[in-house]
Design an enzyme around this catalytic site. Structure first.
Site, PDB file in Angstrom:
ATOM      1  N   ASN A   1       0.835  -1.060   0.018  1.00 26.70           N
ATOM      2  CA  ASN A   1       0.075   0.017   0.099  1.00 26.70           C
ATOM      3  C   ASN A   1       0.779   1.278  -0.094  1.00 26.70           C
ATOM      4  OD1 ASN A   1      -1.701   2.108   0.812  1.00 26.70           O
ATOM      5  ND2 ASN A   1      -2.331   1.245   2.656  1.00 26.70           N
TER       6      ASN A   1
ATOM      7  N   LYS B   1       0.170   4.145  -0.228  1.00 29.69           N
ATOM      8  CA  LYS B   1      -0.518   5.310   0.353  1.00 29.69           C
ATOM      9  C   LYS B   1      -0.086   6.707  -0.404  1.00 29.69           C
ATOM     10  CE  LYS B   1      -0.019   3.223   4.570  1.00 29.69           C
ATOM     11  NZ  LYS B   1       0.267   3.345   6.225  1.00 29.69           N
TER      12      LYS B   1
ATOM     13  N   HIS C   1      -9.256   0.833   5.116  1.00 34.77           N
ATOM     14  CA  HIS C   1      -7.828   1.237   5.682  1.00 34.77           C
ATOM     15  C   HIS C   1      -7.956   2.118   7.008  1.00 34.77           C
ATOM     16  CE1 HIS C   1      -4.093   2.346   6.377  1.00 34.77           C
ATOM     17  NE2 HIS C   1      -3.727   1.306   5.905  1.00 34.77           N
TER      18      HIS C   1
ATOM     19  N   GLU D   1      -6.479   4.491   8.023  1.00 35.40           N
ATOM     20  CA  GLU D   1      -6.301   5.872   7.727  1.00 35.40           C
ATOM     21  C   GLU D   1      -7.583   6.488   7.103  1.00 35.40           C
ATOM     22  OE1 GLU D   1      -2.684   5.235   5.521  1.00 35.40           O
ATOM     23  OE2 GLU D   1      -1.932   4.863   7.686  1.00 35.40           O
TER      24      GLU D   1
ATOM     25  N   GLU E   1      -4.758  -5.079  10.839  1.00 37.44           N
ATOM     26  CA  GLU E   1      -3.662  -4.103  11.113  1.00 37.44           C
ATOM     27  C   GLU E   1      -3.955  -3.300  12.242  1.00 37.44           C
ATOM     28  OE1 GLU E   1      -1.884  -2.678   7.161  1.00 37.44           O
ATOM     29  OE2 GLU E   1      -3.936  -1.763   7.184  1.00 37.44           O
TER      30      GLU E   1
ATOM     31  N   GLY F   1       2.986   2.283  10.892  1.00 39.74           N
ATOM     32  CA  GLY F   1       3.742   3.488  10.549  1.00 39.74           C
ATOM     33  C   GLY F   1       4.505   3.867  11.671  1.00 39.74           C
TER      34      GLY F   1
ATOM     35  N   SER G   1       3.709  -2.094  10.333  1.00 47.94           N
ATOM     36  CA  SER G   1       5.348  -1.912  10.490  1.00 47.94           C
ATOM     37  C   SER G   1       5.962  -3.432   9.978  1.00 47.94           C
ATOM     38  CB  SER G   1       5.687  -1.530  11.811  1.00 47.94           C
ATOM     39  OG  SER G   1       5.114  -0.037  12.110  1.00 47.94           O
TER      40      SER G   1
HETATM   41  P1  PGA Z   1       3.100   0.374   7.613  1.00 49.67           P
HETATM   42  O1  PGA Z   1       1.634   0.629   6.940  1.00 49.67           O
HETATM   43  O2  PGA Z   1       3.884  -0.882   6.928  1.00 49.67           O
HETATM   44  O3  PGA Z   1       3.671   1.655   7.081  1.00 49.67           O
HETATM   45  O4  PGA Z   1       2.987   0.230   8.944  1.00 49.67           O
HETATM   46  C1  PGA Z   1       0.795  -0.419   6.849  1.00 49.67           C
HETATM   47  C2  PGA Z   1      -0.516  -0.166   6.390  1.00 49.67           C
HETATM   48  O5  PGA Z   1      -1.125   0.807   6.550  1.00 49.67           O
HETATM   49  O6  PGA Z   1      -1.009  -0.852   5.476  1.00 49.67           O
END
Ligand code: PGA
Length: 253
Positions: free
Chosen positions: A9, A11, A97, A99, A169, A175, A215
């Site tokens: 992803n 983003k 997701h 976010e 997640e 992140g 992460s």
């Molecule tokens: P990240 O994001 O690997 O940067 O923690 C994962 C995600 O939001 O799908």
């Protein structure tokens, strides 16, 4: 046997040049695995879907979108329909997701409408679920994940469900560099599979792929994916570097 599924992803990152280079690098690096022993997808911003689709070509690397709107067409300024995503070669689409839920304010009901529209339009949804840190600290992880799954999958019959992927997640791991331990991931994944068995059937639940996200890095991917109910990863930050992402794909087999 569930085939592992690793998706990147991106983003709101990359541009037309760096995105194409990244997609080409992934297609080359994953050439032996993508479409064979591992399902691999890259999920760029909407505007880069066509060039990224061209860049991955027939490598076996699939392309997905980060979001979709639930209406077919019309006066919905700024939104993108399932048919538009299909038209530019998308196979997968993220629904809910964290976010989108927590930064853009999407409710379980909206996530469900999007997921149903994606299925109706022939896309393969990845339903993202996961608890906030305060919810984990209050021992509400299972309650939150169950609510998101039941609401997100409302109206999805068994036949359609067979095409859905779940991504667990934990929001506190996204992140932040703070990955869930393999035990924490496995515990929630097993809970999700049990819930799917209750909602559908043991047989179907045993076929559904449940990705872990939050992460994921080359250094922790292998141990996370070696847990019995962790069927791949949804990768954010580490999917922006060819080498890191290819290492994670290789760790899936
Ligand atoms: P990240 O994001 O690997 O940067 O923690 C994962 C995600 O939001 O799908």
């Amino acid at each position: 046997m569930r085939k592992p599924f690793v998706a990147g992803n991106w983003k709101m990152n990359m541009n037309s040049q760096t995105g194409v280079a990244l997609a080409q690098g992934v297609a080359e690096g994953a050439a032996d695995l993508a479409g064979g022993s591992v399902t691999v997808a890259v999920i760029p911003p909407f505007v880069y879907l066509p060039p990224v689709g061209q860049a991955v070509g027939s490598s076996g690397v699939a392309v997905g979108a980060q979001d979709v709107y639930f209406e077919e067409k019309g006066a919905f300024t700024g939104e993108i329909s399932p048919a538009m995503l299909k038209d530019v070669g998308c196979t997968y689409v993220l629904c809910g997701h964290s976010e989108r839920r927590h930064v853009l304010g999407e409710s379980d009901e909206l996530v469900n409408k999007k997921l149903l529209a994606a299925l109706g339009g022939g896309l393969l949804p990845i339903l993202c679920v996961g608890e906030l840190l305060e919810e984990r600290d209050a021992s509400q992880t299972e309650q939150v994940v169950e609510r998101q799954i039941r609401a997100g999958l409302a109206g999805v019959d068994a036949e359609k469900m067979a095409t859905v992927t779940i991504a667990y997640e934990p929001v506190w791991a996204i992140g932040t560099g703070r990955t869930a331990t393999r035990e924490q991931a496995q515990e929630v994944h097993a809970f999700i599979r049990k819930l799917l068995a209750e909602m559908y059937s043991e047989t179907l639940a045993a076929e559904i792929r449940i990705q872990y996200g939050g992460s994921v890095k080359p250094g922790n991917a292998k141990e996370l994916m070696s847990e019995p109910d962790v069927d791949g990863c949804l990768v954010g930050g580490a999917s922006l570097k060819v080498d890191d992402f290819v290492q994670i794909i290789k760790a899936a087999v």
